[in-house]
Design a protein around this motif. Sequence first.
Motif, PDB file in Angstrom:
ATOM      1  N   CYS A   1       0.856  -1.187   0.000  1.00 59.29           N
ATOM      2  CA  CYS A   1       0.000   0.000   0.000  1.00 59.29           C
ATOM      3  C   CYS A   1       0.891   1.236   0.000  1.00 59.29           C
ATOM      4  O   CYS A   1       2.108   1.121   0.050  1.00 59.29           O
TER       5      CYS A   1
ATOM      6  N   CYS B   1       1.111   3.625   2.267  1.00 59.54           N
ATOM      7  CA  CYS B   1       1.430   4.207   3.574  1.00 59.54           C
ATOM      8  C   CYS B   1       2.941   4.377   3.746  1.00 59.54           C
ATOM      9  O   CYS B   1       3.725   3.598   3.219  1.00 59.54           O
TER      10      CYS B   1
ATOM     11  N   CYS C   1      -3.414  -2.039   4.781  1.00 63.34           N
ATOM     12  CA  CYS C   1      -2.578  -2.605   5.846  1.00 63.34           C
ATOM     13  C   CYS C   1      -3.352  -2.802   7.146  1.00 63.34           C
ATOM     14  O   CYS C   1      -2.860  -3.449   8.071  1.00 63.34           O
TER      15      CYS C   1
HETATM   16 ZN    ZN Z   1      -1.446   1.083   4.361  1.00 58.20          ZN
END
Ligand code: ZN
Length: 478
Positions: free
Chosen positions: A25, A27, A43
């Motif tokens: 992802c 992040c 996540c």
């Molecule tokens: Zn994430």
Amino acid sequence: MNVAYEAVIGLEVHAQLRTQAKMFCACGTTFGLSANTQTCPICLGMPGILPVINRQAVEMAIRTGLALSCTIRSQNRFARKNYFYPDLPKGYQISQYEAPICEHGWVETYVNRVPKRIQIRRAHLEEDAGKNIHVSGSSHSRVDLNRAGIPLLEIVTEPDMRSADEVVAYLKSLRDILMYLEVCDGNMEEGSLRCEPNLSLRPVGQQGLGTKVELKNINSFKFVREALEYEIKRQTKVLDEGRSVQQETRLWDAEKGVTVTMRSKEDAHDYRYFPDPDLVPLHIAQDWVEELRKTMPELPSARQKRFVTEHGLPDYDAGVLTSSKPLADYFEHCVKLFGQPKTVSNWVMGELLRELKNTGTSAANSPVSPERLVSLLRLVEDRTVSLKVAREIFPELYASGKAPEHIVKEGGLTQVSDEASLEKMIDDVLAKNPAQLAQYRGGKEEVLGFFVGQVMKASGGKANPGKVNELLKKKLAG
Ligand code: ZN
Ligand code: ADP
Ligand code: MG
């Protein structure tokens, strides 16, 4: 009589990759932010949004594989490793199982200055789990998922190591490689590099392997050594008493200095691995690997060899200097300015490294720049200061950030080479020591050393010893 045993050790190392984003992802991956601020539906394990493979993580895995002389697999699949734990929101970890991205490599290290090659069985990509936080006195635990989904490379060796010394040497070499590649920051205390040794014993001479124990919760080089040494003793005792070692996972308790059972074989997980249907198979084209091969930096072992051949350094110096990239860069910067590699090496490994260690500083951030160190070496070379004085002022140079010329001037530390002042000191010393003078005149030439020492003392260490010697000889001959 007790049998002699040999320790057999293989290592599983988890290296957190220094990617911008998490494995599947977008992040961020910054360490130490407020709990659960680096999270998203992927996540956090929410349904409905699909993971996407992070290209940068794959590149870092390939570059590491190349540095470890591995084969890079072209057809990769990710698998789900299923288990239940509160720090694992999806109920499975995305990992690689039958088909790791890197296989069949090796790391060359030195153990007490003897070269040793450790075989790498595999290195595979996976995602990290979150962290459970236990607040003492509280009735419940908390979960921080900032770490969940950070890319990990798990690097697994063959059971090739035979002692704690070998394990520490391998681990240091591996860490150096990862840090040279800038794929991992190598911080064992913060958990960005985690090491799980597997240890078994066998009677010396036996080919087959004994039953192994896996060790966890080790977060420094010191603990790696202590945990292994403890565990070798524990297993030796078990075998000497006629019992057998149980296959299990044990935790290192750093406070008590012992290992304790975490889980035995009976409650080992059945991970029910299967291919992750949410992720497409990952094809790695040979062209991509070749592109990445061109970006490889000179690695520590190659640099060490070059320091020996190009700079004429002893193996030992070359090993110390190349153990960290910033330190090796620092050294080469000085040599470029000053030449004389062995002189530079003595200063960098001695004075500089001592201060860096004391202050926990990387050579990249040394308050004494290569230019400043070289200015000091020039002051010694042109005899403005003695070697002794130069060594003595180095800590001040380091602490104050002042230029060496400045410190020398301020402290009145300039070496005395002018003949008139030296001759005056020599005359004084000879006048004060008539007995020794008579001995010298009587043929006892060793007394010369005594006179040199006295003159040095009278000058507060600042007299130029070569010059003193020369003038003394002239005077005594006359
Ligand atoms: Zn994430
Ligand atoms: P597991 O399936 O328990 O994870 P692996 O076969 O994957 O075991 O091996 C994990 C690590 O343990 C590897 O580094 C391997 O070299 C090492 N290892 C395997 N068997 C032994 C043994 N009998 N003694 C010491 N180390 C071992
Ligand atoms: Mg395993």
